[in-house]
Design a protein around this motif. Structure first.
Motif, PDB file in Angstrom:
ATOM      1  N   PHE A 197       0.840  -1.210   0.000  1.00 44.79           N
ATOM      2  CA  PHE A 197       0.000   0.000   0.000  1.00 44.79           C
ATOM      3  C   PHE A 197       0.871   1.256   0.000  1.00 44.79           C
ATOM      4  CE2 PHE A 197      -3.575  -2.406   2.449  1.00 44.79           C
ATOM      5  CZ  PHE A 197      -3.892  -3.088   1.293  1.00 44.79           C
ATOM      6  N   ARG A 198       1.922   1.264   0.832  1.00 44.66           N
ATOM      7  CA  ARG A 198       2.770   2.456   0.944  1.00 44.66           C
ATOM      8  C   ARG A 198       3.563   2.725  -0.326  1.00 44.66           C
ATOM      9  NH1 ARG A 198       4.728   0.575   6.982  1.00 44.66           N
ATOM     10  NH2 ARG A 198       2.910   1.371   8.135  1.00 44.66           N
ATOM     11  N   ALA A 199       3.758   1.692  -1.141  1.00 46.09           N
ATOM     12  CA  ALA A 199       4.528   1.857  -2.384  1.00 46.09           C
ATOM     13  C   ALA A 199       3.675   2.357  -3.541  1.00 46.09           C
ATOM     14  CB  ALA A 199       5.189   0.539  -2.762  1.00 46.09           C
ATOM     15  N   ILE A 200       2.371   2.425  -3.362  1.00 44.46           N
ATOM     16  CA  ILE A 200       1.483   2.860  -4.447  1.00 44.46           C
ATOM     17  C   ILE A 200       1.642   4.356  -4.676  1.00 44.46           C
ATOM     18  CG2 ILE A 200      -0.943   3.138  -5.113  1.00 44.46           C
ATOM     19  CD1 ILE A 200      -1.546   0.566  -3.592  1.00 44.46           C
ATOM     20  N   PRO A 201       1.836   4.807  -5.920  1.00 45.97           N
ATOM     21  CA  PRO A 201       1.930   6.251  -6.197  1.00 45.97           C
ATOM     22  C   PRO A 201       0.645   6.968  -5.779  1.00 45.97           C
ATOM     23  CG  PRO A 201       2.693   4.967  -8.072  1.00 45.97           C
ATOM     24  CD  PRO A 201       2.082   3.987  -7.123  1.00 45.97           C
TER      25      PRO A 201
ATOM     26  N   GLY B 252      -7.190  12.041  -2.713  1.00 39.58           N
ATOM     27  CA  GLY B 252      -8.440  11.428  -2.286  1.00 39.58           C
ATOM     28  C   GLY B 252      -8.364   9.919  -2.400  1.00 39.58           C
ATOM     29  N   GLY B 253      -9.057   9.241  -1.506  1.00 41.04           N
ATOM     30  CA  GLY B 253      -8.984   7.792  -1.459  1.00 41.04           C
ATOM     31  C   GLY B 253      -9.480   7.094  -2.707  1.00 41.04           C
ATOM     32  N   ALA B 254     -10.505   7.657  -3.359  1.00 44.46           N
ATOM     33  CA  ALA B 254     -11.089   6.993  -4.522  1.00 44.46           C
ATOM     34  C   ALA B 254     -10.080   6.840  -5.655  1.00 44.46           C
ATOM     35  CB  ALA B 254     -12.315   7.771  -5.001  1.00 44.46           C
ATOM     36  N   SER B 255      -9.082   7.721  -5.720  1.00 51.18           N
ATOM     37  CA  SER B 255      -8.131   7.689  -6.827  1.00 51.18           C
ATOM     38  C   SER B 255      -7.192   6.486  -6.772  1.00 51.18           C
ATOM     39  CB  SER B 255      -7.312   8.985  -6.841  1.00 51.18           C
ATOM     40  OG  SER B 255      -6.544   9.104  -5.643  1.00 51.18           O
ATOM     41  N   VAL B 256      -7.044   5.885  -5.586  1.00 49.09           N
ATOM     42  CA  VAL B 256      -6.099   4.772  -5.458  1.00 49.09           C
ATOM     43  C   VAL B 256      -6.798   3.433  -5.226  1.00 49.09           C
ATOM     44  CG1 VAL B 256      -4.230   6.258  -4.651  1.00 49.09           C
ATOM     45  CG2 VAL B 256      -5.819   5.268  -2.992  1.00 49.09           C
ATOM     46  N   ILE B 257      -8.114   3.388  -5.318  1.00 45.46           N
ATOM     47  CA  ILE B 257      -8.836   2.134  -5.068  1.00 45.46           C
ATOM     48  C   ILE B 257      -8.407   1.033  -6.034  1.00 45.46           C
ATOM     49  CG2 ILE B 257     -11.119   1.056  -5.267  1.00 45.46           C
ATOM     50  CD1 ILE B 257     -12.302   3.381  -3.784  1.00 45.46           C
ATOM     51  N   PRO B 258      -8.309   1.270  -7.344  1.00 45.81           N
ATOM     52  CA  PRO B 258      -7.874   0.174  -8.242  1.00 45.81           C
ATOM     53  C   PRO B 258      -6.513  -0.385  -7.858  1.00 45.81           C
ATOM     54  CG  PRO B 258      -8.802   1.978  -9.506  1.00 45.81           C
ATOM     55  CD  PRO B 258      -8.655   2.478  -8.109  1.00 45.81           C
ATOM     56  N   ALA B 259      -5.566   0.480  -7.522  1.00 48.39           N
ATOM     57  CA  ALA B 259      -4.228   0.011  -7.162  1.00 48.39           C
ATOM     58  C   ALA B 259      -4.269  -0.765  -5.848  1.00 48.39           C
ATOM     59  CB  ALA B 259      -3.278   1.200  -7.059  1.00 48.39           C
TER      60      ALA B 259
END
Length: 893
Positions: free
Chosen positions: A576-580, A727-734
């Protein structure tokens, strides 16, 4: 059959008599006009001539009414005439009728909408067999039981004809990927039999299916009708097939009817499985044998003729034995002694259970009072309209009195018009109520807990609406009817149709408007207090920042063994922490304000008192970077880091309140806290700012955080908090991809933390919105009423105003003359409303936060708003009066 023939003859007579009466009435009207003309031609003219002519034919009318009432069923014909005449009168004044109907529809609709919710969650009986004989078993003021307690009660009681137990839960239908939640229920084997609920298809489970790990045919499930239609599309061949709950296989054995949605009236169940299957779902802990895990609701059915008091007495004979057999371990001496003294009590359960009824009870009663006040204001407006109509119809009423109609007869006629008007307002009120009730449900429901109870009108709602409409009709119709018929016919006719009660009518109108202003001020003050409460809650320091934080919940139960969970959770955090776009991420057992409560009695090092209630500490388990992710300030000490491992001494971070309560002015860093039950010892390494734990309203609680990396038995269900800059929604797929890469069998549920926190204030938001709406509506109705009364007063005083202007009065003086009455009404209503607002403040005190019920600023602002609005409403007719042409006004008089 003779009585049927007699009734038929009487009905025919009624119709014939009605035609004769109408003909007679028309003939008399022509006679009156002819005789009045003869008098004028013979030298007699004016009101005296008309009065003489009317008096001449008065006896004929009395004879007609006497013959009419002498017949047994004449009152029915008379009543029918009243309704027909009232309908014609209302139809001839469409403007008045539509205005009154709109006011009534708003008032009736608002009250019915709130009553519909209360009826659905508090009053309506469950659709089960003989619900009045169902009772809920409680013990020591507690409404839930452990499974050992339930088994002891079930196996030894002889006070009831049947018992059941159930516990609500949530199942996951997904085998991986994003979670597919379904509302579940663990139910005892006799659950459906005791309630008298049959299966629509297949069968319901029995006590044979309720065994540890499942019955002989394995784990089985009964599904609801709604779930069958939405999830299985109504497939009639579904019986015997299997599906997965929390990745375990269950066989579907039955479908319950559409009318049964469970015992929780506002949250329908989807799937029910036997209690014995709980051991399959929770492999870490044997919940069925746990003596400190309270989770079951117990209901019983009273035998025929037995009372709850008799059943409770019989059950309490067994209470000491049941408590000894289920005594929890790890409790201190005082706790065990209190537990052994517990007795049972019974509560009626005919209406089922509802979280809305419990959490929103006072809010619903408050809204009911608010809508009742709005209806009273609407009634005052309609009463003022009817007073104006009575003035316009005074000549008609006088003539009817003069030709022999009794005053009681005319009052009944006028009341018939009022009742007809009120009854005509029912359809519009029901339509608005249906829409308003759905709006209320949407304001109460949350994204994770949609409400599923019906607010469609039933007999109770219809009865309530009809009763309220009839009472409303009497309320706004009686006073105008009494005043309109209190006239002297000769005096009225001599004055050309202007009666002697114009001033009385005006004073009554003023009193009604003053009452409207008082009620409006009461509602405005309430709205101000509720809006301030919502504002205060939104500004309360929560100890964390919920913006741009996304919550993920992952359940590893049955998929990952205990010893591998820490490694799994740490691996997920690294991904999770490595996700852009992700700023930080952490794991947390109990996200604040959302989940349950975990507290323990502790022994702080050096604490001078005895451990007990004063040393109760609220716990949470978190990972490193939790404080950074939620933005909680670290006051002194350090955060969890790589030094805190499974083999190192256990560490804890506490809040400022905990440090102050347990260590007073001493620096707590390096001191220890020992959990009284488990004897686990933690070293304090940091102190953080106070945080809200359960809800925003709570007083600051002492909270302690332990490091998840130091726990040998990590939780099977874990939450992760992820802060993303966009925002949280932007990283949901990742994030979803990261979970799948870690373990494809895991399912994940996403939630917006900011939305979750905002939904904890949904009750305050609902009350603030609705009270503001109804306060504005009440103010609008009061303004309309004041405008009408002032306009009527100006019309009545045209002659006086004309004389004043002819003698040189300036326009400003005329405006001041009119506004004096307006200010008098405002002062009268404002005084009464202020007293009422102050007196009723304590009734809503528990709904407020951060503001007193007698807050002077709110009262002053409300008075100012009301004062400006009423003065504007009074100024418009005053300005019109100042522009009168004096000669024209005098000629009209």
């Amino acid at each position: 059959m003779n009585w049927l023939k007699e009734m038929g003859r009487r009905v025919i007579y009624l119709f014939q008599r009605r035609r004769l009466d109408e003909d007679l009435a028309e003939e008399m009207r022509l006679h009156v006009e002819l005789r009045a003309a003869e008098h004028r031609e013979g030298g007699a003219s004016g009101p005296d001539a008309e009065a003489a002519a009317i008096k001449r034919f008065g006896n004929a009318t009395r004879l007609t009414e006497t013959s009419h009432e002498a017949w047994g069923w004449g009152w029915l014909d008379s009543l029918a005439q009243d309704w027909r005449y009232g309908w014609r009168t209302l139809r001839s004044s469409p403007g008045f009728t539509l205005t009154a109907l709109l006011s009534l529809a708003l008032g009736i609709g608002a009250n019915t909408a709130v009553f519909s919710i209360m009826n659905a969650v508090m009053l309506k009986s469950l659709p089960v067999e003989d619900p009045q004989r169902l009772v809920r078993v409680r013990s020591g003021g507690n409404g839930v039981f452990t499974n050992p307690q339930w088994e002891e009660i079930r196996n030894h009681q002889q006070a009831f004809s049947g018992m059941l137990a159930y516990g609500n839960t949530r199942f996951d239908l997904a085998m991986g990927g994003e979670s597919q939640p379904a509302r579940g229920m663990f139910a005892s084997g006799d659950f459906f039999r005791v309630l008298g609920v049959p299966a629509l298809l297949g069968r319901v489970f029995t006590s044979e299916d309720d065994r540890r790990g499942g019955g002989e045919s394995g784990p089985v499930a009964v599904i609801s009708h709604r779930f069958w239609e939405t999830h299985f599309h109504g497939d009639t061949n579904i019986i015997g097939k299997t599906f997965h709950l929390n990745r375990l296989s269950f066989q579907i054995i039955g479908i319950t009817p559409a009318w049964f949605t469970g015992l929780e009236v506002d949250t329908a169940y989807d799937i029910a499985i036997p209690l014995g299957c709980k051991s399959l779902m929770d492999s870490d802990v044997d919940v069925l044998a746990h003596r400190s895990y309270w989770w079951l609701c117990v209901l019983a059915r009273l035998p025929a003729g037995a009372t709850p008091q008799q059943a409770a007495t019989r059950l309490n004979i067994l209470a000491p034995e049941i408590m000894r057999a289920t005594l929890p371990g790890g409790w201190d001496g005082d706790g065990k002694a209190e537990y052994l003294r517990r007795l049972f009590d019974l509560q009626p359960a005919a209406t089922g259970f509802s979280g809305i009824a419990t959490d929103y009870r006072q809010a619903l009663f408050t809204l009911m009072a608010v809508t009742a006040l709005v209806l009273l204001i609407a009634c005052a407006n309609i009463a003022n309209l009817m007073l104006a109509r009575a003035a316009a119809r005074q000549r008609e009423i006088t003539i009817r009195l003069a030709i022999g109609a009794g005053r009681r007869r005319l009052i009944r006629q006028l009341l018939a018009e009022s009742l007809l008007l009120a009854l005509l307002g029912i359809p519009g009120g029901l339509l608005l109520a249906h829409w308003g009730a759905k709006l209320l449900v949407s304001l109460i429901a949350t994204s994770g807990n949609p409400l599923e109870f019906s607010v469609s009108p039933d007999l109770s709602v219809f009865a309530f609406t009809t009763t309220m409409a009839i009472a409303t009709g009497f309320l706004f119709g009686l006073a105008p009817a009494l005043l309109a018929t209190r006239v002297a016919p000769n005096e009225v006719l001599k004055k050309g149709g202007h009666g002697g009660h114009g001033r009385s009518r005006f004073r009554l109108g003023q009193a009604l408007v003053a009452g409207q202003i008082a009620l409006s001020l009461l509602l405005l003050v309430g709205a101000g207090l509720f809006i301030a409460t919502l504002r205060n809650l939104g500004q309360v320091p929560a100890g964390f920042r919920s913006q741009n934080v996304l919550l993920l919940e992952i359940n590893t139960q049955g998929l990952v063994p205990k010893e591998a969970r820490n490694q799994l959770y740490n691996g997920m955090l690294e991904r999770f922490r490595a996700i852009p776009g992700v700023d930080s991420a952490a794991s947390v057992a109990l996200p604040p304000l959302i989940y349950g409560v975990w507290n323990e009695t502790v022994e702080p090092e050096g604490y001078p008192g005895k451990p007990g209630q004063d040393t109760l500490l609220y716990f949470n388990q978190v990972s490193s970077d939790y404080l950074k992710t939620l933005g909680t300030p670290l006051l002194y000490g350090r955060d969890f880091d790589s030094r805190d491992t499974l083999s190192s001494p256990k560490t804890m971070i506490i809040t400022e309140t905990a440090a102050r309560n347990f260590f007073r002015a001493t620096n707590p860093i390096g001191k220890t806290i020992t959990v009284e039950g488990s004897k686990k010892r933690y070293e304090i390494i940091g102190v953080i700012a106070d945080v809200k734990y359960r809800h925003l309203r709570e007083s600051t609680l002492p909270v302690g955080y332990t490091d998840m990396a130091q726990e040998p038995d990590p939780w099977p269900s874990m939450n992760f908090a992820v802060r993303a800059g966009r925002g949280g929604a932007s990283v949901i797929p990742a994030l979803r991809a990261a979970v799948e890469q870690t373990n494809p069998a895991l399912s994940v549920e996403f939630r917006d933390f900011e939305l979750q926190v905002r939904e904890t204030m949904r009750q305050e938001r609902m009350i603030a919105m609705l009270s503001a709406f109804f306060g504005g509506l009440a103010l609008l109705l009061a303004i309309i009423g004041l405008y009408g009364v002032t306009s009527y007063a100006v019309a009545q005083r045209q002659g006086e105003i004309g004389i004043r202007m002819a003698l040189g009065a300036r326009r400003a003086a005329v405006v001041s003359l009119v506004l004096r009455d307006v200010i008098r009404i405002l002062l009268m209503g404002g005084l009464v409303g202020s007293i009422a607002a102050i007196a009723s403040g304590r009734l809503i005190a528990s709904l407020l936060y951060g503001i007193r019920p007698t807050d002077p600023a709110t009262l002053i602002i409300s008075i100012m708003v009301l004062g400006v609005a009423t003065l504007v409403a009074g100024y418009l007719p005053a300005r019109r009066a100042a522009r009168l042409n004096p000669m024209a006004a005098l000629r009209e008089q």
